[in-house]
Design a protein around this motif. Sequence first.
Motif, short mmCIF file in Angstrom:
data_model
loop_
_atom_site.label_atom_id
_atom_site.label_comp_id
_atom_site.label_asym_id
_atom_site.label_seq_id
_atom_site.Cartn_x
_atom_site.Cartn_y
_atom_site.Cartn_z
N ASN A 19 83.14 -23.26 30.09
CA ASN A 19 83.82 -22.85 28.86
C ASN A 19 82.82 -22.61 27.73
O ASN A 19 82.89 -21.60 27.04
CB ASN A 19 84.86 -23.89 28.45
N LYS A 35 83.36 -13.37 30.17
CA LYS A 35 84.57 -13.27 30.99
C LYS A 35 84.35 -13.93 32.35
O LYS A 35 85.21 -14.66 32.83
CB LYS A 35 84.95 -11.80 31.16
N LEU A 38 84.35 -17.76 31.92
CA LEU A 38 85.67 -18.26 31.55
C LEU A 38 86.67 -18.10 32.70
O LEU A 38 87.53 -18.97 32.89
CB LEU A 38 86.15 -17.58 30.28
N GLU A 39 86.56 -17.04 33.49
CA GLU A 39 87.41 -16.90 34.67
C GLU A 39 87.18 -18.07 35.62
O GLU A 39 88.11 -18.62 36.18
CB GLU A 39 87.10 -15.59 35.42
N TYR A 55 89.07 -16.98 26.88
CA TYR A 55 89.22 -15.88 27.85
C TYR A 55 89.98 -14.72 27.21
O TYR A 55 89.61 -13.55 27.39
CB TYR A 55 89.93 -16.38 29.10
N HIS A 71 96.91 -14.11 27.82
CA HIS A 71 96.14 -15.36 27.81
C HIS A 71 96.21 -16.05 26.44
O HIS A 71 96.26 -17.28 26.38
CB HIS A 71 94.70 -15.10 28.23
#
Length: 104
Positions: A19, A35, A38-39, A55, A71
């Motif tokens: 994160n 991205k 965070l995914e 995200y 999201h």
Amino acid sequence: LTIFDTALVTFPDSLKALNNAGMLRLNKDTAVKAKEHLERALYFYEDYASGQFNYGLALSLLDENLDAVEHLQYALELDNKNWKCWGYLGQTQVEIATKLEADG
């Protein structure tokens, strides 16, 4: 290379490191890498409000606004007191509406 990148080498599945590494890259130039981090964080813990918020921001930087809204809304379901999230959600919805209006 940040301290969080170093942490990811040692702890590749660390939710906090993923994160934070993603959050540090929330700008136009590095949004793709954000991205990815965070995914991966959300893969381990989908109900993580901060991860969903970050995200959503990464998606909005990549002009993936419909997914970003999804999201950001979920982040608010998890933590409805995140005023930054409310602001970004509104801004992203305005961007979607403006684009739809311009496209006719």
